[in-house]
Each structure stands twice: as structure tokens, then as C-alpha cells.
Design a protein around this motif. Structure first.
Motif, mmCIF file in Angstrom:
data_model
loop_
_atom_site.group_PDB
_atom_site.id
_atom_site.type_symbol
_atom_site.label_atom_id
_atom_site.label_comp_id
_atom_site.label_asym_id
_atom_site.label_seq_id
_atom_site.Cartn_x
_atom_site.Cartn_y
_atom_site.Cartn_z
ATOM 1 N N THR A 374 26.118 -27.529 -50.010
ATOM 2 C CA THR A 374 26.094 -26.291 -50.799
ATOM 3 C C THR A 374 25.557 -25.148 -49.945
ATOM 4 O OG1 THR A 374 23.861 -26.782 -51.630
ATOM 5 C CG2 THR A 374 25.733 -27.577 -52.935
ATOM 6 N N GLY A 375 26.061 -23.954 -50.215
ATOM 7 C CA GLY A 375 25.619 -22.785 -49.469
ATOM 8 C C GLY A 375 26.367 -22.630 -48.161
ATOM 9 N N MET A 378 31.160 -23.159 -46.950
ATOM 10 C CA MET A 378 31.862 -24.153 -46.130
ATOM 11 C C MET A 378 33.306 -24.387 -46.554
ATOM 12 S SD MET A 378 29.179 -26.942 -44.742
ATOM 13 C CE MET A 378 30.088 -28.169 -45.572
ATOM 14 N N LEU A 379 33.686 -23.888 -47.731
ATOM 15 C CA LEU A 379 35.071 -24.055 -48.179
ATOM 16 C C LEU A 379 35.930 -22.828 -47.875
ATOM 17 C CD1 LEU A 379 34.391 -25.781 -51.618
ATOM 18 C CD2 LEU A 379 35.054 -26.865 -49.468
ATOM 19 N N ALA A 380 35.398 -21.931 -47.069
ATOM 20 C CA ALA A 380 36.105 -20.674 -46.791
ATOM 21 C C ALA A 380 37.455 -20.917 -46.125
ATOM 22 C CB ALA A 380 35.229 -19.775 -45.909
ATOM 23 N N THR A 381 37.502 -21.858 -45.178
ATOM 24 C CA THR A 381 38.765 -22.123 -44.492
ATOM 25 C C THR A 381 39.828 -22.607 -45.470
ATOM 26 O OG1 THR A 381 37.507 -22.704 -42.516
ATOM 27 C CG2 THR A 381 39.821 -23.333 -42.550
ATOM 28 N N GLU A 382 39.388 -23.296 -46.522
ATOM 29 C CA GLU A 382 40.338 -23.779 -47.523
ATOM 30 C C GLU A 382 41.003 -22.597 -48.231
ATOM 31 O OE1 GLU A 382 40.804 -27.087 -47.439
ATOM 32 O OE2 GLU A 382 39.247 -26.935 -45.882
ATOM 33 N N ILE A 383 40.204 -21.558 -48.485
ATOM 34 C CA ILE A 383 40.759 -20.360 -49.138
ATOM 35 C C ILE A 383 41.762 -19.678 -48.208
ATOM 36 C CG2 ILE A 383 40.213 -18.075 -50.057
ATOM 37 C CD1 ILE A 383 37.519 -19.180 -50.965
ATOM 38 N N ALA A 384 41.370 -19.516 -46.937
ATOM 39 C CA ALA A 384 42.262 -18.857 -45.978
ATOM 40 C C ALA A 384 43.574 -19.624 -45.834
ATOM 41 C CB ALA A 384 41.566 -18.727 -44.622
ATOM 42 N N TRP A 407 31.035 -11.256 -50.490
ATOM 43 C CA TRP A 407 30.749 -10.939 -51.885
ATOM 44 C C TRP A 407 29.988 -12.090 -52.566
ATOM 45 C CZ3 TRP A 407 32.582 -13.255 -56.473
ATOM 46 C CH2 TRP A 407 32.275 -12.572 -57.653
ATOM 47 N N ALA A 408 30.435 -13.336 -52.324
ATOM 48 C CA ALA A 408 29.773 -14.495 -52.927
ATOM 49 C C ALA A 408 28.326 -14.608 -52.454
ATOM 50 C CB ALA A 408 30.549 -15.765 -52.595
ATOM 51 N N LEU A 409 28.095 -14.351 -51.168
ATOM 52 C CA LEU A 409 26.726 -14.392 -50.655
ATOM 53 C C LEU A 409 25.861 -13.331 -51.322
ATOM 54 C CD1 LEU A 409 27.393 -14.924 -46.829
ATOM 55 C CD2 LEU A 409 26.354 -16.573 -48.396
ATOM 56 N N ASP A 410 26.411 -12.128 -51.460
ATOM 57 C CA ASP A 410 25.653 -11.053 -52.099
ATOM 58 C C ASP A 410 25.337 -11.375 -53.556
ATOM 59 O OD1 ASP A 410 25.731 -9.651 -49.749
ATOM 60 O OD2 ASP A 410 27.419 -8.372 -50.336
ATOM 61 N N GLU A 411 26.265 -12.068 -54.223
ATOM 62 C CA GLU A 411 26.087 -12.417 -55.630
ATOM 63 C C GLU A 411 25.309 -13.718 -55.821
ATOM 64 O OE1 GLU A 411 27.122 -10.643 -58.387
ATOM 65 O OE2 GLU A 411 27.514 -9.048 -56.917
ATOM 66 N N LEU A 415 31.289 -20.726 -53.397
ATOM 67 C CA LEU A 415 32.737 -20.537 -53.436
ATOM 68 C C LEU A 415 33.388 -21.473 -54.451
ATOM 69 C CD1 LEU A 415 33.667 -20.155 -49.639
ATOM 70 C CD2 LEU A 415 33.288 -18.371 -51.342
ATOM 71 N N SER A 416 32.830 -22.667 -54.583
ATOM 72 C CA SER A 416 33.399 -23.628 -55.531
ATOM 73 C C SER A 416 33.211 -23.206 -56.982
ATOM 74 C CB SER A 416 32.773 -25.008 -55.310
ATOM 75 O OG SER A 416 31.357 -24.932 -55.445
ATOM 76 N N ASP A 417 32.327 -22.225 -57.222
ATOM 77 C CA ASP A 417 32.079 -21.759 -58.590
ATOM 78 C C ASP A 417 32.926 -20.541 -58.966
ATOM 79 O OD1 ASP A 417 30.161 -23.720 -58.872
ATOM 80 O OD2 ASP A 417 28.518 -22.428 -58.207
ATOM 81 N N LEU A 418 33.687 -19.994 -58.003
ATOM 82 C CA LEU A 418 34.450 -18.783 -58.285
ATOM 83 C C LEU A 418 35.650 -19.091 -59.187
ATOM 84 C CD1 LEU A 418 34.488 -17.044 -54.775
ATOM 85 C CD2 LEU A 418 32.815 -16.815 -56.624
ATOM 86 N N SER A 419 35.981 -18.135 -60.003
ATOM 87 C CA SER A 419 37.150 -18.269 -60.880
ATOM 88 C C SER A 419 38.352 -17.588 -60.235
ATOM 89 C CB SER A 419 36.859 -17.614 -62.235
ATOM 90 O OG SER A 419 36.699 -16.208 -62.073
ATOM 91 N N VAL A 420 39.522 -17.834 -60.805
ATOM 92 C CA VAL A 420 40.729 -17.169 -60.317
ATOM 93 C C VAL A 420 40.592 -15.668 -60.468
ATOM 94 C CG1 VAL A 420 43.227 -16.936 -60.584
ATOM 95 C CG2 VAL A 420 42.146 -19.169 -60.885
#
Length: 470
Positions: A374-375, A378-384, A407-411, A415-420
Motif C-alpha cells: 500500500t502507498g 505501485m499500480l500506476a503502470t497498470e493504469i498507463a 492527485w491521489a497522493l495529495d488526497e 490508486l486501488s480505491d479510485l473510482s471510474v
């Protein structure tokens, strides 16, 4: 390598016959300075093995009778038993193990012992002994590395489905399986075995029969000697044969790489066992406490392996430096090759042995590994990569994902908790299917090509290695 000891000492020493060239005996300081028996005594079994083969070759050439050969061989076997049982008494005049054995042989069987050295120099004798010794040591080390690999594969199998952060620059990068991480070291040690095997090919050539530098005046059958000692080939140039130590450098180089791999593993174990990481718990029997701080559990074994790596590197440089300016053929400088080689072998062998047992008893904290996922995005490459499948050029996808991560870091969000809906604010290409990408297990299992960290690939490799190493 000729000696010139004084003939005054008691006993029928082989060196007595060589004193005629000199008007005075060797200075005691020189005797002590040049004496190498404390270092080369470990070669005794190989020296005797080579001497018996030489003796039989002399018999085949008609230089010795069958009776003389049998007597010498029996005497050498008696000397070998004395050395094996620690009953051999070394004398101050024993310059090296070769002269000590010949001196004792002559004591046991009389003047006939002086015939053993016919057609042989200590130059080709030493070259033979080192090759015989090193041949056995290399094979033994390959066996130890194989056992180490078995232990690592067993640990990988026991933690086959445990995820962990993979790192680059010691920063969390992408999730991988803990088993995949361990198997990386199995691959390293497999290459190490290959290097040792390759060095073995070139050291497994017989130099005996080269004499001091020019060959032998006796009709010795070198191929026959080689067959007695299980060498597949003989050296083709006598000058090269007595002065060659390339094979020692090759082995020392391979040892240095083995230690480098052990040091890398040690560094990770040291980091992983800290309270900050706590990925693993090192076995108590392989750690020490502090003389002052009762709470400490220090990773002394990995630290020492890491430190001893520099020692083995130094021995490699010592050998190369010794050889760099030697004219052909033999020079006494070469006496200094054995301390470096022997200590490098001993250090590497002991390091492999202790690390094998440490890893056999290693305890893995699965919860700590999971928490570390967590933190850090680490799933950023999956998004790209998801955006690439939707037609977005990778460089643009990389930039979009970077803004998502910022943005996720600031909030303070994963990443796994973000919605569409969250993701659509950064690109209209996001769809609901992106959520399937934002899981650790999904990220791991998508790396399903050969060599990837996907569970199916890791399981396949474990099965292959288990079969191969068995």
C-alpha cells in the motif's frame, strides 16, 4: 625451485644432493621467508596422487622396475596415511609439502625414494597438484551451490502466492511475488555454476611431463599419465604449462562473482530484517546481540558475507597483479598464488554454506509484505498500460497517469480505491474495466510471459527448477 640446504642435517634428505653448487648453506632468514609448507600442505593428497601416477609412467618408460614402482607407491601410500591421521612430523627443513613428502618417503624406503623425482621438476609437479586440487574444489563448490538453490526453491514454493513490492532504486516499483524475487537468486547461482564449469574445462588439462620448462629427457608417455589421473588432455607447450596460472584467475573470478551475488542477497536480508521493513526474521542462531544494548538483534552473518566479498575481490586482484609482469617461464613469485586462491576458495565455500543454512531457517512476515504493497502508487503502470490498450500513446498515457498519482497522493488515497469517475477527470478513455487492473493480484498475473512474475509462470519455473536441481 631448486633447494640448496646444507648437507650437515641428519637424515637422507633429497636436497643434500643439490648442495654442491653452493659454498654455504641457505641463510635461516631465507629458509623461513621461502618456506610454504604451512600453506601448501593441503595439497598432500593430490601431490601423492600425482607422484604415484608419475612413478607408474616412469615404469612404463623403463626408468623404474616394477618392484621399484611397487615399493615407491606403497611408501607414498604410507606417507598419505600419516598425513591423513595427523601423524606426519614436519621438520624445520621441510620447505614445502612436496619436499616434506619426498623426505619422509626416503626415510621409509631408503635411497630408492630419490628416484621418484626422475624426469620431473617441482615446477610441473606444483602445476599438476594445483590443478588436481582445484578440480575437486570446483566440483564440490558447484554441489554446494546446487544445494543452496534447492533451499531457495523450497522457500519460493512455500511462499508461492505471497506478493511483495518489487523495487528499483530501492523505491517501490511494481508488485511481484516473493517467490519470484527468490528465484532471481537461483538464476544468478545457476550462472555462477556455469562459470565454474567453464573454468573447469580449462583447468582440467595435465601439465606433468613439462619438466622445469623444456620438457623431459625421458621417454615418458604423458597421455598415459593423463589417463591415470583422469585428465582428458595434456598441455601442449612446456613453457606455458609450468608458468600458466590463468585457470586460477578464472576460478578466482568466478568466486568473486559468487560472492557478489551472496553480498547482494545479504544486503537485502539486512534491509528486510530491520524494524522499518520487517519483511523477514533472521534465525536467532545466525544473529548476535549487542554488548551494550539488550534489545539488539544484529544480522552479523549477512554483514560478514558482505564484508568478505571484498576480501575475495582482493585475492583476484592479487593473482592478476602477481602475474602481470612475469617473464616465461617459472618464477618464484608464483609461490604467492596459493594463499590467495586457497583463502578465496575457503571464504566462498564457507559463505555459501552459512547462507544456505540461514535461508533454510528464514521466516517470512507475510503481513508485513502485504502492508508494504500500500502507498506509493505501485499500480500506476497498470493504469498507463490500460490507457495504451485504449489507443493512447504510451508517453501521453505516462503523463496522464503521473497526474493521477500526484492527485491521489495529495488526497491521501490509494490508486486501488479510485473510482471510474475519479479517473475520468484525467482522461475520457477510462472505462469501468480499468478497475480490474487496480488490484495487486491482477497486476501480478498479467505478467504472464516467460520470465514474468505471474503465478502460473512462477509455479512453472519452480517445477522446472525442482526437477533440474534434484
Amino acid at each position: 625451485m631448486a633447494s640448496r640446504k646444507s648437507g650437515k642435517a641428519a637424515g637422507n634428505k633429497p636436497s643434500k644432493a643439490w648442495a654442491g653448487r653452493f659454498r654455504e648453506q641457505t641463510n635461516r632468514l631465507v629458509e623461513a621467508f621461502t618456506r610454504s609448507v604451512a600453506v601448501d600442505r593441503r595439497l598432500y593428497a593430490h601431490d601423492i596422487q600425482g607422484s604415484i601416477a608419475h612413478c607408474r609412467t616412469l615404469a612404463k618408460a623403463g626408468v623404474l622396475t616394477r618392484r621399484e614402482t611397487a615399493t615407491i607407491a606403497k611408501g607414498l601410500q604410507s606417507v598419505c596415511r600419516e598425513l591423513e591421521q595427523d601423524r606426519f612430523r614436519f621438520l624445520p627443513e621441510d620447505e614445502d609439502i612436496h619436499m616434506a613428502i619426498e623426505r619422509r618417503l626416503t626415510e621409509l624406503i631408503g635411497p630408492l625414494g630419490g628416484k621418484l623425482h626422475t624426469g620431473r621438476s617441482r615446477n610441473d609437479q606444483v602445476a599438476l597438484d594445483i590443478r588436481l586440487y582445484l578440480r575437486d574444489e570446483v566440483k564440490a563448490l558447484i554441489g554446494r551451490l546446487t544445494e543452496f538453490q534447492r533451499v531457495l526453491v523450497a522457500q519460493a514454493q512455500a511462499h508461492e502466492n505471497v506478493p511483495m513490492p518489487g523495487y528499483t532504486h530501492l523505491q517501490r516499483a511494481q508488485p511481484v511475488l516473493f517467490a519470484h524475487h527468490l528465484l532471481a537468486y537461483v538464476e544468478m547461482f545457476e550462472r555462477d555454476k556455469g562459470r565454474l564449469d567453464d573454468a573447469h574445462v580449462r583447468l582440467n588439462v595435465m601439465p606433468l611431463g613439462s619438466g622445469a620448462l623444456a620438457g623431459s629427457n625421458y621417454p615418458v608417455d604423458r597421455l598415459y599419465t593423463a589417463s591415470l589421473l583422469d585428465f582428458p588432455a595434456v598441455t601442449q607447450n612446456s613453457l606455458d604449462a609450468v608458468s600458466d596460472r590463468d585457470f586460477m584467475i578464472e576460478v578466482s573470478s568466478a568466486l568473486a562473482v559468487v560472492m557478489m551475488h551472496l553480498s547482494r542477497m545479504s544486503e537485502e536480508l539486512i534491509i528486510w530484517s530491520t524494524q522499518e521493513f520487517h519483511f523477514v526474521d533472521l534465525p536467532d542462531g545466525f544473529c548476535t546481540g549487542s554488548s551494550m544494548m539488550p534489545q539488539k538483534k544484529n544480522p552479523d552473518v549477512p554483514e560478514l558475507v558482505r564484508g568478505k566479498t571484498g576480501r575475495v575481490y582482493g585475492h583476484l586482484m592479487s593473482l592478476m597483479t602477481t602475474l602481470k609482469a612475469l617473464p616465461l617461464s617459472y618464477n618464484r613469485d608464483l609461490q604467492e598464488d596459493k594463499p590467495a586462491l586457497f583463502d578465496a576458495l575457503d571464504t566462498t565455500r564457507d559463505s555459501v554454506a552459512v547462507m544456505t543454512e540461514l535461508m533454510r531457517r528464514l521466516r517470512v512476515d507475510r503481513e508485513a509484505l502485504t502492508r508494504a504493497l500500500t502507498g506509493g502508487g505501485m499500480l500506476a503502470t497498470e493504469i498507463a498500460d490500460y490507457l495504451v490498450t485504449k489507443g493512447v500513446p504510451f508517453r501521453e498515457a505516462h503523463a496522464i497517469t503521473g497526474r493521477v498519482v500526484r492527485w491521489a497522493l495529495d488526497e491521501g488515497r490509494e490508486l486501488s480505491d479510485l473510482s471510474v469517475e475519479d479517473l475520468l477527470a484525467f482522461s475520457p478513455r477510462f472505462e469501468k474495466s480499468v478497475l480490474e487492473r487496480l488490484t495487486v493480484q491482477g497486476a501480478i498475473d498479467r505478467k504472464a510471459q516467460i520470465g514474468g512474475t505471474a503465478r502460473e509462470q512462477v509455479a512453472r519455473r519452480i517445477k522446472e527448477l525442482t526437477k533440474r536441481l534434484a
